[in-house]
Design a protein around this motif. Structure first.
Motif, short mmCIF file in Angstrom:
data_model
loop_
_atom_site.label_atom_id
_atom_site.label_comp_id
_atom_site.label_asym_id
_atom_site.label_seq_id
_atom_site.Cartn_x
_atom_site.Cartn_y
_atom_site.Cartn_z
N PRO A 102 2.39 -2.50 7.20
CA PRO A 102 0.97 -2.61 7.54
C PRO A 102 0.23 -3.59 6.65
CG PRO A 102 1.42 -0.53 6.42
CD PRO A 102 2.75 -1.18 6.67
N ALA A 103 0.76 -3.87 5.47
CA ALA A 103 0.08 -4.79 4.55
C ALA A 103 0.60 -6.22 4.69
CB ALA A 103 0.26 -4.30 3.12
N VAL A 116 6.73 -0.72 -3.24
CA VAL A 116 8.04 -1.14 -2.75
C VAL A 116 8.91 -1.74 -3.87
CG1 VAL A 116 7.20 -3.43 -2.12
CG2 VAL A 116 9.14 -2.45 -0.89
N ILE A 118 5.84 -8.39 3.31
CA ILE A 118 7.27 -8.72 3.30
C ILE A 118 7.44 -10.09 3.95
CG2 ILE A 118 9.56 -8.06 4.13
CD1 ILE A 118 8.51 -5.16 4.26
N ALA A 157 3.12 2.38 2.07
CA ALA A 157 3.23 3.09 3.34
C ALA A 157 4.66 3.54 3.65
CB ALA A 157 2.71 2.22 4.48
N GLY A 158 5.63 2.85 3.09
CA GLY A 158 7.02 3.28 3.26
C GLY A 158 7.66 2.92 4.58
N GLN A 159 6.98 2.15 5.42
CA GLN A 159 7.58 1.77 6.71
C GLN A 159 8.84 0.94 6.49
OE1 GLN A 159 6.37 3.00 9.45
NE2 GLN A 159 4.67 3.91 8.35
N CYS A 160 8.82 0.11 5.47
CA CYS A 160 9.97 -0.76 5.21
C CYS A 160 11.20 0.06 4.84
CB CYS A 160 9.63 -1.74 4.09
SG CYS A 160 9.05 -0.95 2.57
N GLY A 201 4.89 4.77 -5.22
CA GLY A 201 5.26 4.40 -3.86
C GLY A 201 5.33 2.91 -3.59
N VAL A 219 0.83 -1.21 0.00
CA VAL A 219 0.00 0.00 0.00
C VAL A 219 0.86 1.26 0.00
CG1 VAL A 219 -1.96 -1.14 1.09
CG2 VAL A 219 -0.25 -0.05 2.53
N GLN A 274 11.21 2.66 -2.71
CA GLN A 274 9.86 2.79 -3.24
C GLN A 274 9.92 3.42 -4.62
OE1 GLN A 274 8.46 4.88 0.48
NE2 GLN A 274 6.51 4.02 -0.20
S1 SF4 Z 1 6.11 -3.23 1.54
FE1 SF4 Z 1 4.80 -2.70 3.27
S2 SF4 Z 1 5.92 -1.15 4.42
FE2 SF4 Z 1 6.87 -1.31 2.41
S3 SF4 Z 1 5.90 0.28 1.20
FE3 SF4 Z 1 4.74 -1.62 0.87
S4 SF4 Z 1 3.09 -1.60 2.37
FE4 SF4 Z 1 4.61 -0.08 3.01
#
Ligand code: SF4
Length: 64
Positions: free
Chosen positions: A56-57, A33, A60, A13-16, A31, A11, A26
């Protein structure tokens, strides 16, 4: 450690990327991954595990 990602579920979110910028990036356009390193070295394992936990999705996947 081997890393795989399910891009379709990402999604953006960029947490990774925040957790492990040497392993994940990203795409500029949307955005989604980008996996930079499928087999990160020992020194990146902790950050990579953190990224998988934070995603969040839950897209990984790690094989240790
Ligand atoms: S892999 Fe997960 S944390 Fe990384 S950008 Fe995608 S949803 Fe966000």
């Amino acid at each position: 450690m081997r890393v795989s990602i399910d891009e379709d579920g990402c999604v953006g979110a960029g947490q990774c990327v925040l957790a492990a910028p040497d392993v994940f990036d990203q795409r500029d356009e949307d955005g989604v991954v980008v996996l930079l390193d499928e087999e990160p070295g020992e020194h990146l394992h902790e950050a990579t595990r953190e990224a998988a936990l934070l995603c969040p999705a839950l897209v990984i996947h790690l094989a240790e």
